[in-house]
Motif scaffolding. Sequence first.
Motif, PDB file in Angstrom:
ATOM      1  N   GLU A  52      38.252  42.035  40.443  1.00 20.67           N
ATOM      2  CA  GLU A  52      37.423  42.404  39.293  1.00 20.67           C
ATOM      3  C   GLU A  52      37.054  43.875  39.409  1.00 20.67           C
ATOM      4  O   GLU A  52      36.590  44.324  40.458  1.00 20.67           O
ATOM      5  CB  GLU A  52      36.166  41.534  39.245  1.00 20.67           C
ATOM      6  CG  GLU A  52      35.070  42.011  38.311  1.00 20.67           C
ATOM      7  CD  GLU A  52      35.519  42.178  36.864  1.00 20.67           C
ATOM      8  OE1 GLU A  52      35.106  43.176  36.232  1.00 20.67           O
ATOM      9  OE2 GLU A  52      36.289  41.326  36.369  1.00 20.67           O
ATOM     10  N   ARG A  53      37.265  44.621  38.347  1.00 22.69           N
ATOM     11  CA  ARG A  53      37.071  46.069  38.405  1.00 22.69           C
ATOM     12  C   ARG A  53      35.606  46.472  38.522  1.00 22.69           C
ATOM     13  O   ARG A  53      35.286  47.528  39.062  1.00 22.69           O
ATOM     14  CB  ARG A  53      37.691  46.730  37.179  1.00 22.69           C
ATOM     15  CG  ARG A  53      37.027  46.388  35.868  1.00 22.69           C
ATOM     16  CD  ARG A  53      37.756  47.026  34.687  1.00 22.69           C
ATOM     17  NE  ARG A  53      37.057  46.782  33.441  1.00 22.69           N
ATOM     18  CZ  ARG A  53      36.055  47.528  32.997  1.00 22.69           C
ATOM     19  NH1 ARG A  53      35.634  48.557  33.709  1.00 22.69           N
ATOM     20  NH2 ARG A  53      35.462  47.250  31.858  1.00 22.69           N
ATOM     21  N   ARG A  54      34.711  45.635  38.010  1.00 20.28           N
ATOM     22  CA  ARG A  54      33.293  45.962  38.089  1.00 20.28           C
ATOM     23  C   ARG A  54      32.688  45.459  39.394  1.00 20.28           C
ATOM     24  O   ARG A  54      33.348  44.788  40.178  1.00 20.28           O
ATOM     25  CB  ARG A  54      32.556  45.372  36.885  1.00 20.28           C
ATOM     26  CG  ARG A  54      32.827  46.136  35.603  1.00 20.28           C
ATOM     27  CD  ARG A  54      32.342  45.389  34.396  1.00 20.28           C
ATOM     28  NE  ARG A  54      33.162  44.218  34.122  1.00 20.28           N
ATOM     29  CZ  ARG A  54      33.114  43.530  33.001  1.00 20.28           C
ATOM     30  NH1 ARG A  54      32.275  43.880  32.059  1.00 20.28           N
ATOM     31  NH2 ARG A  54      33.897  42.493  32.811  1.00 20.28           N
ATOM     32  N   GLU A  55      31.419  45.783  39.594  1.00 13.38           N
ATOM     33  CA  GLU A  55      30.732  45.372  40.815  1.00 13.38           C
ATOM     34  C   GLU A  55      30.018  44.037  40.645  1.00 13.38           C
ATOM     35  O   GLU A  55      29.117  43.703  41.414  1.00 13.38           O
ATOM     36  CB  GLU A  55      29.725  46.453  41.243  1.00 13.38           C
ATOM     37  CG  GLU A  55      30.375  47.759  41.677  1.00 13.38           C
ATOM     38  CD  GLU A  55      31.233  47.603  42.939  1.00 13.38           C
ATOM     39  OE1 GLU A  55      31.011  46.635  43.696  1.00 13.38           O
ATOM     40  OE2 GLU A  55      32.111  48.458  43.156  1.00 13.38           O
ATOM     41  N   ARG A  56      30.394  43.305  39.643  1.00 10.98           N
ATOM     42  CA  ARG A  56      29.847  41.969  39.426  1.00 10.98           C
ATOM     43  C   ARG A  56      30.894  41.130  38.714  1.00 10.98           C
ATOM     44  O   ARG A  56      31.849  41.663  38.138  1.00 10.98           O
ATOM     45  CB  ARG A  56      28.573  42.029  38.571  1.00 10.98           C
ATOM     46  CG  ARG A  56      28.811  42.551  37.163  1.00 10.98           C
ATOM     47  CD  ARG A  56      27.589  42.358  36.283  1.00 10.98           C
ATOM     48  NE  ARG A  56      27.796  42.845  34.930  1.00 10.98           N
ATOM     49  CZ  ARG A  56      28.444  42.176  33.977  1.00 10.98           C
ATOM     50  NH1 ARG A  56      28.974  40.991  34.237  1.00 10.98           N
ATOM     51  NH2 ARG A  56      28.580  42.682  32.768  1.00 10.98           N
ATOM     52  N   ARG A 235      37.021  39.762  44.864  1.00  7.43           N
ATOM     53  CA  ARG A 235      36.920  41.130  45.366  1.00  7.43           C
ATOM     54  C   ARG A 235      36.419  42.012  44.218  1.00  7.43           C
ATOM     55  O   ARG A 235      37.155  42.263  43.251  1.00  7.43           O
ATOM     56  CB  ARG A 235      38.281  41.633  45.864  1.00  7.43           C
ATOM     57  CG  ARG A 235      38.946  40.725  46.910  1.00  7.43           C
ATOM     58  CD  ARG A 235      38.182  40.710  48.221  1.00  7.43           C
ATOM     59  NE  ARG A 235      38.766  39.800  49.191  1.00  7.43           N
ATOM     60  CZ  ARG A 235      39.659  40.150  50.117  1.00  7.43           C
ATOM     61  NH1 ARG A 235      40.100  41.404  50.176  1.00  7.43           N
ATOM     62  NH2 ARG A 235      40.120  39.258  50.968  1.00  7.43           N
ATOM     63  N   LEU A 236      35.179  42.457  44.318  1.00  5.78           N
ATOM     64  CA  LEU A 236      34.576  43.270  43.268  1.00  5.78           C
ATOM     65  C   LEU A 236      34.893  44.744  43.482  1.00  5.78           C
ATOM     66  O   LEU A 236      35.194  45.180  44.593  1.00  5.78           O
ATOM     67  CB  LEU A 236      33.066  43.056  43.248  1.00  5.78           C
ATOM     68  CG  LEU A 236      32.592  41.612  43.008  1.00  5.78           C
ATOM     69  CD1 LEU A 236      31.077  41.535  43.088  1.00  5.78           C
ATOM     70  CD2 LEU A 236      33.091  41.091  41.667  1.00  5.78           C
ATOM     71  N   GLY A 237      34.805  45.518  42.392  1.00  5.04           N
ATOM     72  CA  GLY A 237      35.067  46.949  42.477  1.00  5.04           C
ATOM     73  C   GLY A 237      36.522  47.289  42.712  1.00  5.04           C
ATOM     74  O   GLY A 237      36.846  48.373  43.196  1.00  5.04           O
ATOM     75  N   GLU A 238      37.422  46.379  42.356  1.00  2.00           N
ATOM     76  CA  GLU A 238      38.861  46.599  42.548  1.00  2.00           C
ATOM     77  C   GLU A 238      39.532  46.692  41.182  1.00  2.00           C
ATOM     78  O   GLU A 238      39.974  45.691  40.616  1.00  2.00           O
ATOM     79  CB  GLU A 238      39.484  45.471  43.376  1.00  2.00           C
ATOM     80  CG  GLU A 238      39.005  45.398  44.816  1.00  2.00           C
ATOM     81  CD  GLU A 238      39.613  46.496  45.696  1.00  2.00           C
ATOM     82  OE1 GLU A 238      40.330  47.372  45.165  1.00  2.00           O
ATOM     83  OE2 GLU A 238      39.360  46.470  46.915  1.00  2.00           O
ATOM     84  N   SER A 257      40.835  52.071  43.938  1.00  2.00           N
ATOM     85  CA  SER A 257      40.086  52.369  45.159  1.00  2.00           C
ATOM     86  C   SER A 257      40.994  52.475  46.379  1.00  2.00           C
ATOM     87  O   SER A 257      40.522  52.711  47.485  1.00  2.00           O
ATOM     88  CB  SER A 257      39.031  51.285  45.398  1.00  2.00           C
ATOM     89  OG  SER A 257      39.651  50.024  45.597  1.00  2.00           O
TER      90      SER A 257
END
Length: 460
Positions: A52-56, A235-238, A257
């Motif tokens: 997921e590209r966001r942090e949530r 996996r967040l922030g990906e 990232s």
Amino acid sequence: MAAVQEMAYRPRGVPSRHAVTSAEVIVVGGGLSGLAAAYELQQAGASCLLLERRERIGGWSTEDSFSDAHVRVLELARSLGLDIQRHVVSGRDAVEGLGASHADGTPSLSEDDLRSYTRIVDNIEELSQRVDVNHPAQMLPNYGAMSAHELVVSHGATPSVQKLASAWTYALFGLSAREVGALSFLLHCKCSGGLVRALEGLGSGSSRWRIAGSAGAEQQLREALAVQLRPGTVRLGEAVERVDQTSESRCIVSTKSGGVFQCAKVVLASAAAQCRDVELAPLLSEGKQWLASAPSGFLAAVRLSYEQPWWQERGLSGWGIGVDGPVCLVKDTSRDEEEGYSLTCIVAGEPGRELWRWEVADRQACVVKHVESIFGCDVPAPFSIVELEQQAPSLAVPAAGLRALEEDQWRPEGNVFFAGGETGFVWRGHAEGALAAGSRVADEVVRAISPSADELLSRL
């Protein structure tokens, strides 16, 4: 099936700051369709990671309640132990410039406009039921070159009804009725069970289901479903930027990232508008090239919170349609007395995109003023204004893409599978459609990766 593994090497030619993570399936997108796909894949025994590209945990919908027609959503919520409550909506809806609607929900139109409105709704219902979702191109000779605006005009829509029709397409696609193809509009209505059902999916109707709690209904569904996944799955922030199909049995997924993931199958569970940001090698086949030319709508949401539900005091339901400004739809998204009372305003189309270029204070003041215009009364100042994330509206398939879509039917591209909301045949752009798409793609992937797929699918 194999477990998720962290490997200390990286494939040749793929730069990375990290070790390569290996799983049988990589799901791209943490909305409901991606979560549903990951859950069913793991239930079938496949090793799976969700990026997921966001942090949530994400997703773009602002659905806060559901109708009885959202069967999959209600069944899932009950199976996850969520507290589903029947919410009876009192008061009347409103349409900008027309005031409160009639008790049956029909706008307070003049006699001529009311005849036109009734005729348009009935005709769209009839035409949408004639659309074959598997063979939409069959209606191209009659409606392929026509916009949704031209469709309603051809059936005698008065200027007032034309404005209402554009509000519908703004809310569904983030585009005006002049920018949406007639057949794409009819296809969307068919997938939702008709125009009336499609509007109910936007939050109208006198009786809705809500999930108890401070968060929105769909967000609670996402979070509850994510808890069911194996630890470390999400996996967040990906933010995925590239998918390479390096062989018949291997894909390499790279993120912005620097993450690198190796797998046998990839599921693109983001909306098509977001998938455009992912570089695919090889490129999409001719059957999906229309995605690059599909018009991109704009949707954003602004939540206004109040000390008291002033709309109820005025006999209003809190659901309203805007026809002369950036807000196309307002709906009551109040949670409980402790959380306060709120209206969520959907800002759409080119007017919304232009508004989003303004300074924050100016655009928020504009939204508040437009809400006053929609409900036709003085509105108390909200104690809180929160701008929610921009949303990915349902895809308006151009006429040129319908024949290709009919032939392609969202078939996998080698080892890449598709599960965005627009790939479903029911309730496109809604939680119900997302769950259906996730379930369908999980079935496709399991059959593709396992010679004994029938045995695995029996576990679901």
